[in-house]
Write a protein that holds these residues in place. Sequence first.
Motif, PDB file in Angstrom:
ATOM      1  N   LYS A 232      -4.838  12.124  -4.621  1.00 51.39           N
ATOM      2  CA  LYS A 232      -4.746  10.765  -5.152  1.00 51.39           C
ATOM      3  C   LYS A 232      -5.836   9.890  -4.559  1.00 51.39           C
ATOM      4  O   LYS A 232      -6.481   9.101  -5.267  1.00 51.39           O
ATOM      5  N   MET A 233      -6.071  10.014  -3.264  1.00 48.25           N
ATOM      6  CA  MET A 233      -7.119   9.253  -2.597  1.00 48.25           C
ATOM      7  C   MET A 233      -8.496   9.596  -3.157  1.00 48.25           C
ATOM      8  O   MET A 233      -9.328   8.711  -3.405  1.00 48.25           O
ATOM      9  N   ILE A 234      -8.749  10.875  -3.366  1.00 49.86           N
ATOM     10  CA  ILE A 234     -10.037  11.324  -3.908  1.00 49.86           C
ATOM     11  C   ILE A 234     -10.284  10.714  -5.285  1.00 49.86           C
ATOM     12  O   ILE A 234     -11.414  10.307  -5.604  1.00 49.86           O
ATOM     13  N   ASN A 235      -9.234  10.619  -6.091  1.00 50.00           N
ATOM     14  CA  ASN A 235      -9.374  10.075  -7.448  1.00 50.00           C
ATOM     15  C   ASN A 235      -9.460   8.556  -7.464  1.00 50.00           C
ATOM     16  O   ASN A 235     -10.051   7.978  -8.387  1.00 50.00           O
ATOM     17  N   GLU A 236      -8.890   7.894  -6.462  1.00 52.39           N
ATOM     18  CA  GLU A 236      -8.878   6.432  -6.453  1.00 52.39           C
ATOM     19  C   GLU A 236     -10.092   5.831  -5.758  1.00 52.39           C
ATOM     20  O   GLU A 236     -10.541   4.739  -6.129  1.00 52.39           O
ATOM     21  N   ASP A 237     -10.638   6.503  -4.746  1.00 49.64           N
ATOM     22  CA  ASP A 237     -11.774   5.958  -4.008  1.00 49.64           C
ATOM     23  C   ASP A 237     -13.101   6.352  -4.661  1.00 49.64           C
ATOM     24  O   ASP A 237     -13.174   7.330  -5.405  1.00 49.64           O
ATOM     25  N   LYS A 238     -14.137   5.573  -4.349  1.00 50.46           N
ATOM     26  CA  LYS A 238     -15.461   5.857  -4.901  1.00 50.46           C
ATOM     27  C   LYS A 238     -16.028   7.134  -4.300  1.00 50.46           C
ATOM     28  O   LYS A 238     -16.492   8.028  -5.008  1.00 50.46           O
ATOM     29  N   THR A 239     -16.014   7.228  -2.974  1.00 51.68           N
ATOM     30  CA  THR A 239     -16.487   8.435  -2.293  1.00 51.68           C
ATOM     31  C   THR A 239     -15.547   8.773  -1.148  1.00 51.68           C
ATOM     32  O   THR A 239     -14.945   7.885  -0.534  1.00 51.68           O
ATOM     33  N   VAL A 240     -15.432  10.067  -0.846  1.00 49.85           N
ATOM     34  CA  VAL A 240     -14.563  10.542   0.223  1.00 49.85           C
ATOM     35  C   VAL A 240     -15.236  11.701   0.946  1.00 49.85           C
ATOM     36  O   VAL A 240     -15.784  12.607   0.308  1.00 49.85           O
ATOM     37  N   LEU A 241     -15.203  11.666   2.280  1.00 49.23           N
ATOM     38  CA  LEU A 241     -15.618  12.797   3.097  1.00 49.23           C
ATOM     39  C   LEU A 241     -14.399  13.271   3.883  1.00 49.23           C
ATOM     40  O   LEU A 241     -13.700  12.454   4.494  1.00 49.23           O
ATOM     41  N   LEU A 242     -14.145  14.572   3.864  1.00 55.10           N
ATOM     42  CA  LEU A 242     -13.022  15.149   4.595  1.00 55.10           C
ATOM     43  C   LEU A 242     -13.543  16.127   5.645  1.00 55.10           C
ATOM     44  O   LEU A 242     -14.295  17.045   5.315  1.00 55.10           O
ATOM     45  N   LEU A 243     -13.148  15.943   6.891  1.00 60.35           N
ATOM     46  CA  LEU A 243     -13.450  16.901   7.952  1.00 60.35           C
ATOM     47  C   LEU A 243     -12.254  17.834   8.103  1.00 60.35           C
ATOM     48  O   LEU A 243     -11.128  17.375   8.307  1.00 60.35           O
ATOM     49  N   LYS A 244     -12.490  19.142   8.007  1.00 56.47           N
ATOM     50  CA  LYS A 244     -11.400  20.113   8.075  1.00 56.47           C
ATOM     51  C   LYS A 244     -11.705  21.203   9.100  1.00 56.47           C
ATOM     52  O   LYS A 244     -12.859  21.437   9.452  1.00 56.47           O
ATOM     53  N   ILE A 245     -10.637  21.874   9.538  1.00 54.19           N
ATOM     54  CA  ILE A 245     -10.777  22.983  10.482  1.00 54.19           C
ATOM     55  C   ILE A 245      -9.809  24.100  10.117  1.00 54.19           C
ATOM     56  O   ILE A 245      -8.720  23.843   9.594  1.00 54.19           O
ATOM     57  N   LYS A 246     -10.221  25.321  10.397  1.00 54.87           N
ATOM     58  CA  LYS A 246      -9.360  26.491  10.211  1.00 54.87           C
ATOM     59  C   LYS A 246      -9.804  27.566  11.189  1.00 54.87           C
ATOM     60  O   LYS A 246     -10.999  27.783  11.366  1.00 54.87           O
ATOM     61  N   LEU A 247      -8.854  28.209  11.829  1.00 55.73           N
ATOM     62  CA  LEU A 247      -9.165  29.299  12.753  1.00 55.73           C
ATOM     63  C   LEU A 247      -8.540  30.595  12.267  1.00 55.73           C
ATOM     64  O   LEU A 247      -7.458  30.583  11.659  1.00 55.73           O
ATOM     65  N   GLU A 248      -9.241  31.668  12.531  1.00 55.51           N
ATOM     66  CA  GLU A 248      -8.757  32.987  12.166  1.00 55.51           C
ATOM     67  C   GLU A 248      -8.748  33.890  13.389  1.00 55.51           C
ATOM     68  O   GLU A 248      -9.552  33.706  14.310  1.00 55.51           O
ATOM     69  N   GLU A 249      -7.825  34.810  13.400  1.00 53.41           N
ATOM     70  CA  GLU A 249      -7.732  35.760  14.496  1.00 53.41           C
ATOM     71  C   GLU A 249      -8.346  37.088  14.073  1.00 53.41           C
ATOM     72  O   GLU A 249      -7.970  37.640  13.033  1.00 53.41           O
ATOM     73  N   ARG A 250      -9.304  37.561  14.839  1.00 51.18           N
ATOM     74  CA  ARG A 250      -9.989  38.811  14.528  1.00 51.18           C
ATOM     75  C   ARG A 250      -9.784  39.797  15.663  1.00 51.18           C
ATOM     76  O   ARG A 250     -10.316  39.609  16.752  1.00 51.18           O
ATOM     77  N   ILE A 251      -9.020  40.828  15.373  1.00 54.32           N
ATOM     78  CA  ILE A 251      -8.718  41.848  16.367  1.00 54.32           C
ATOM     79  C   ILE A 251      -9.426  43.141  15.983  1.00 54.32           C
ATOM     80  O   ILE A 251      -9.159  43.723  14.928  1.00 54.32           O
ATOM     81  N   GLU A 252     -10.366  43.546  16.822  1.00 57.12           N
ATOM     82  CA  GLU A 252     -11.098  44.765  16.540  1.00 57.12           C
ATOM     83  C   GLU A 252     -10.272  45.989  16.932  1.00 57.12           C
ATOM     84  O   GLU A 252      -9.684  46.036  18.009  1.00 57.12           O
ATOM     85  N   LEU A 253     -10.218  46.973  16.053  1.00 56.29           N
ATOM     86  CA  LEU A 253      -9.466  48.198  16.317  1.00 56.29           C
ATOM     87  C   LEU A 253     -10.300  49.166  17.132  1.00 56.29           C
ATOM     88  O   LEU A 253     -11.508  49.208  17.020  1.00 56.29           O
TER      89      LEU A 253
END
Length: 213
Positions: free
Chosen positions: A192-213
């Motif tokens: 809703k914010m993206i559609n109502e505002d003129k411009t939007v910047l979003l900072l996001k984060i995601k972590l993944e776990e990598r276990i080597e066999l």
Amino acid sequence: MIRRFPIFLVLIIAITMIFIAGCSGETKSNNKGKIAYVSTNVDSKYEGTFKELNLGVLFDFNLKVPNADRSWVNIWVEGYSNGKAVEPFPLRQLSYGLSPRQVEEGHMGFGIINPNSDEPQLFLYSSGASTNPRGIENNFLIKSGISRWDYAIGSEPVGLEPGEEKVLAVYRQGEEALRTAYDYQDLDSINKMINEDKTVLLLKIKLEERIEL
């Protein structure tokens, strides 16, 4: 002579021990499955330098990765203009991981240099890696109007599960007015914010776990 404790004192001690055990169990349960912890560094030296030099806007965080030697960190910035995603998508991205150290902790954040100029620049940084300030291709940020920037989380550490995507900060622009009542962790509210505002910047984060066999 044998001294007998009053029954009410024994009951108080028993209840206290049960309460402590319950709190400890709840904390362990809340932390179970968490791969990282992130919190805001409002009014940090990093932010202070940006303000003193009038460079622009800086979002500064503390990021702790308890198992950095088998974790992969993804931090990125998405841009939206008039309700549509801006290319390249994402605008900026920082990926690193598999540290030689088991635990990594330090500053992480996102900066916008001269957001209202003809050549604004974006950059990402972390204790594990960083990107150099670089201009926005086909600059879509407006030079006049109203701007607002907010942290999407608070000063208390927020635990992240593997693969969990979290919005950390928002930069918004409008021509005349900007609403303030948005839930930055709710997808419908974000859209809703993206559609109502003129411009939007979003900072996001995601972590993944990598276990080597």
